[in-house]
Scaffold this motif. Structure first.
Motif, mmCIF file in Angstrom:
data_model
loop_
_atom_site.group_PDB
_atom_site.id
_atom_site.type_symbol
_atom_site.label_atom_id
_atom_site.label_comp_id
_atom_site.label_asym_id
_atom_site.label_seq_id
_atom_site.Cartn_x
_atom_site.Cartn_y
_atom_site.Cartn_z
ATOM 1 N N ARG A 95 0.836 -1.203 0.000
ATOM 2 C CA ARG A 95 0.000 0.000 0.000
ATOM 3 C C ARG A 95 0.870 1.252 0.000
ATOM 4 O O ARG A 95 0.567 2.240 -0.678
ATOM 5 C CB ARG A 95 -0.908 0.028 1.235
ATOM 6 C CG ARG A 95 -2.141 -0.824 1.149
ATOM 7 C CD ARG A 95 -3.016 -0.624 2.388
ATOM 8 N NE ARG A 95 -3.669 0.679 2.369
ATOM 9 C CZ ARG A 95 -4.348 1.186 3.392
ATOM 10 N NH1 ARG A 95 -4.392 0.512 4.547
ATOM 11 N NH2 ARG A 95 -4.936 2.358 3.296
ATOM 12 N N ALA A 96 1.953 1.212 0.773
ATOM 13 C CA ALA A 96 2.864 2.356 0.805
ATOM 14 C C ALA A 96 3.469 2.594 -0.576
ATOM 15 O O ALA A 96 3.558 3.740 -1.042
ATOM 16 C CB ALA A 96 3.961 2.115 1.841
ATOM 17 N N GLU A 97 3.874 1.525 -1.244
ATOM 18 C CA GLU A 97 4.463 1.658 -2.577
ATOM 19 C C GLU A 97 3.441 2.187 -3.578
ATOM 20 O O GLU A 97 3.768 3.024 -4.428
ATOM 21 C CB GLU A 97 5.015 0.304 -3.027
ATOM 22 C CG GLU A 97 6.218 -0.154 -2.195
ATOM 23 C CD GLU A 97 6.674 -1.565 -2.549
ATOM 24 O OE1 GLU A 97 6.040 -2.192 -3.440
ATOM 25 O OE2 GLU A 97 7.645 -2.046 -1.935
ATOM 26 N N ARG A 98 2.204 1.708 -3.472
ATOM 27 C CA ARG A 98 1.159 2.198 -4.377
ATOM 28 C C ARG A 98 0.874 3.677 -4.121
ATOM 29 O O ARG A 98 0.707 4.464 -5.054
ATOM 30 C CB ARG A 98 -0.120 1.385 -4.203
ATOM 31 C CG ARG A 98 -1.240 1.814 -5.161
ATOM 32 C CD ARG A 98 -2.507 1.021 -4.927
ATOM 33 N NE ARG A 98 -3.092 1.314 -3.618
ATOM 34 C CZ ARG A 98 -4.012 0.551 -3.028
ATOM 35 N NH1 ARG A 98 -4.440 -0.550 -3.617
ATOM 36 N NH2 ARG A 98 -4.495 0.879 -1.843
ATOM 37 N N GLU A 99 0.834 4.054 -2.861
ATOM 38 C CA GLU A 99 0.573 5.462 -2.558
ATOM 39 C C GLU A 99 1.681 6.354 -3.098
ATOM 40 O O GLU A 99 1.420 7.472 -3.574
ATOM 41 C CB GLU A 99 0.415 5.689 -1.058
ATOM 42 C CG GLU A 99 0.037 7.134 -0.749
ATOM 43 C CD GLU A 99 -0.155 7.410 0.724
ATOM 44 O OE1 GLU A 99 -0.217 8.598 1.084
ATOM 45 O OE2 GLU A 99 -0.239 6.459 1.521
ATOM 46 N N GLU A 100 2.907 5.879 -3.046
ATOM 47 C CA GLU A 100 3.997 6.673 -3.615
ATOM 48 C C GLU A 100 3.776 6.909 -5.104
ATOM 49 O O GLU A 100 4.033 8.006 -5.623
ATOM 50 C CB GLU A 100 5.334 5.970 -3.363
ATOM 51 C CG GLU A 100 5.765 6.009 -1.909
ATOM 52 C CD GLU A 100 7.071 5.307 -1.651
ATOM 53 O OE1 GLU A 100 7.857 5.795 -0.830
ATOM 54 O OE2 GLU A 100 7.314 4.252 -2.289
ATOM 55 N N ARG A 101 3.281 5.895 -5.808
ATOM 56 C CA ARG A 101 2.956 6.059 -7.238
ATOM 57 C C ARG A 101 1.887 7.125 -7.419
ATOM 58 O O ARG A 101 1.964 7.973 -8.323
ATOM 59 C CB ARG A 101 2.466 4.736 -7.838
ATOM 60 C CG ARG A 101 3.551 3.713 -8.112
ATOM 61 C CD ARG A 101 2.989 2.566 -8.934
ATOM 62 N NE ARG A 101 2.166 1.665 -8.134
ATOM 63 C CZ ARG A 101 1.003 1.166 -8.508
ATOM 64 N NH1 ARG A 101 0.481 1.513 -9.679
ATOM 65 N NH2 ARG A 101 0.340 0.338 -7.735
ATOM 66 N N ILE A 102 0.859 7.065 -6.567
ATOM 67 C CA ILE A 102 -0.234 8.042 -6.661
ATOM 68 C C ILE A 102 0.272 9.451 -6.394
ATOM 69 O O ILE A 102 -0.042 10.395 -7.133
ATOM 70 C CB ILE A 102 -1.359 7.659 -5.680
ATOM 71 C CG1 ILE A 102 -2.050 6.370 -6.137
ATOM 72 C CG2 ILE A 102 -2.378 8.786 -5.551
ATOM 73 C CD1 ILE A 102 -3.016 5.785 -5.122
ATOM 74 N N LEU A 103 1.070 9.606 -5.340
ATOM 75 C CA LEU A 103 1.558 10.936 -4.980
ATOM 76 C C LEU A 103 2.425 11.540 -6.083
ATOM 77 O O LEU A 103 2.458 12.762 -6.265
ATOM 78 C CB LEU A 103 2.349 10.868 -3.672
ATOM 79 C CG LEU A 103 1.540 10.551 -2.410
ATOM 80 C CD1 LEU A 103 2.473 10.356 -1.222
ATOM 81 C CD2 LEU A 103 0.538 11.654 -2.115
ATOM 82 N N ARG A 104 3.119 10.683 -6.816
ATOM 83 C CA ARG A 104 3.996 11.184 -7.887
ATOM 84 C C ARG A 104 3.235 11.562 -9.149
ATOM 85 O O ARG A 104 3.750 12.313 -9.981
ATOM 86 C CB ARG A 104 5.055 10.130 -8.222
ATOM 87 C CG ARG A 104 6.084 9.897 -7.118
ATOM 88 C CD ARG A 104 7.161 8.934 -7.569
ATOM 89 N NE ARG A 104 8.130 8.680 -6.502
ATOM 90 C CZ ARG A 104 8.289 7.515 -5.878
ATOM 91 N NH1 ARG A 104 7.535 6.478 -6.236
ATOM 92 N NH2 ARG A 104 9.172 7.380 -4.928
ATOM 93 N N THR A 105 2.017 11.033 -9.321
ATOM 94 C CA THR A 105 1.328 11.204 -10.607
ATOM 95 C C THR A 105 0.145 12.151 -10.558
ATOM 96 O O THR A 105 -0.137 12.819 -11.553
ATOM 97 C CB THR A 105 0.855 9.843 -11.157
ATOM 98 O OG1 THR A 105 0.029 9.195 -10.185
ATOM 99 C CG2 THR A 105 2.032 8.938 -11.472
#
Length: 415
Positions: free
Chosen positions: A172-182
């Motif tokens: 979930r943390a890794e997915r959120e990082e993707r979201i925050l970057r895009t």
């Protein structure tokens, strides 16, 4: 203007919501937005209902149900990408049906933020917590994953479940990082969440928007007066189950109070009932140090319990803007909190509350004793905290700021 929310709760679709001590602030915000004549609102959320959409009181609700079998629910836990594979297409179907001018996503922690990649409709993410920093703080000092395994003993199923949960927390943390970057647009309310967004996405647009809290706390004439005349003083904490919420700090602090200052206190803890793992790890029994676990209450019940206490304690290792702190401030209760995350945006030390270091039960015990024995200071902190909270959470201000954000997004994108 048509605004579509992707929410982590059913909001007012399910009005008998007693989770998280009486329901959440999203429902409070919906009540306010319903009064705005120029907003046509849609609300999408995961739910077990099989309806595609339900229209009620001028709001279109979309209960998203993609977990229709036990096999799919198990697959969701075993193969984390399953959530993204099933929920995101369901969200896109909702977008196609509602045809919004703005999409408002509550929380970057959930997969809803991924829709920004697949639509030209402006998407704004409303920050709640944030999993990457939470994952970093997932274990209190001295705790680790092997402790959970040893505590479970021969309960292999429970151990495997917890190991999967920890793995999924990391994913979930890794997915959120993707979201925050895009995603390009965010709204938040603390210096901490603003800094976090610009760490991951320096060019992102950030808009300030306060939170609408529950009516039972904002619209009440019942204000804290420090009127408990009992010899025994009462502390309160509203907390949830993750280890980083600070149950261990409560036990250690309560033991310090009992061993060094007085036995005439009670620490009432709401939101959790089972802290056996913490008791095992700290070797401190809740009952032995006057800690009472009272579970989940309605908003009215929780408000009344807080008003019967002398101090509200927030012991978390990480948080953005905990509503429990804000609600205590609205009632005028003096608050002591750990200096973590976005909390310093809510509390100015020794002006609107007291801040202590995380994982420091010694400082916390001292400050509790100091406030208990300094009624004038406690009253002043409570009054100042209430003044700030009333302005910060004023419904008219929250709605005005939110509508301005929607207008800005539609004007900038041509929608």
């Amino acid at each position: 203007m048509k605004v579509l929310w992707f929410a982590v709760t059913p909001s007012l679709y399910s009005e008998n919501n007693t989770t998280h001590n009486g329901g959440g602030w999203i429902a409070s915000l919906e009540k306010l937005i319903r009064r705005s004549s120029n907003i046509q609102l849609g609300v999408a959320f995961e739910h077990s209902d099989d309806y595609f959409k339900v229209e009620r009181e001028d709001v279109v609700y979309y209960p998203i149900n993609v977990w229709k079998s036990k096999a799919l629910k198990l697959k969701r836990k075993l193969i984390y990408s399953t959530e993204e594979d099933l929920v995101v297409p369901a969200c896109l179907k909702v977008i196609s049906d509602f045809q919004p001018d703005v999409i408002h996503v509550f929380g970057s922690e959930w997969c809803y933020g991924l829709v920004a990649k697949y639509t030209n409709v402006p998407v704004v993410i409303h920050m709640q917590g944030s999993i990457p920093p939470y994952y970093n703080a997932r274990f209190p000092a001295g705790y680790n994953e092997s402790d959970l395994i040893r505590f479970n003993g021969f309960n292999i199923a429970k151990t495997l479940s917890q190991l999967l949960d920890n793995r999924n927390f990391r994913l979930r943390a890794e997915r959120e990082e993707r979201i925050l970057r895009t995603c390009s647009n965010y709204m938040g309310r603390t210096a901490w969440d603003k800094n976090l967004i610009h760490l991951y996405n320096p060019s992102a647009n950030y808009y300030y928007c306060g939170e609408a809290l529950r009516d039972e706390f904002f619209f009440t004439d019942r204000i804290w007066r420090n009127s408990n005349n009992k010899k025994q003083f009462v502390l309160t904490t509203t907390i949830s189950t993750p280890l980083y919420k600070g149950v261990d700090t409560i036990l250690k602090t309560a033991k310090l109070l009992k061993d060094n200052i007085t036995d005439d206190f009670e620490w009432r803890v709401f939101g959790v009932k089972d802290i056996a793992f913490h008791e095992w790890k700290t070797k401190i029994k809740a009952a032995s140090c006057n800690v009472r676990l009272l579970g989940t209450l309605s908003a009215e019940e929780l408000r009344d319990e807080l008003l019967d206490s002398q101090i509200f304690i927030h012991p978390s290792y990480i948080d953005n803007s905990p509503n429990s702190v804000c609600e205590a401030q609205l009632l005028g209760i003096p608050v002591i909190s750990t200096f973590v995350g976005g909390v310093p945006s809510l509390i100015e030390h020794m002006v609107t509350g007291v801040l202590v270091p995380a994982n420091d039960p010694f400082s916390l015990a001292y400050q509790i004793n100091h406030l208990v024995n300094n009624r004038q200071l406690a009253v002043k902190l409570g009054e100042e905290g209430r003044k700030v909270a009333l302005g910060r959470h004023a419904p008219e201000t929250v709605v005005r700021d939110l509508l301005n954000i929607y207008e800005t997004l539609t004007n900038e994108t041509g929608y």
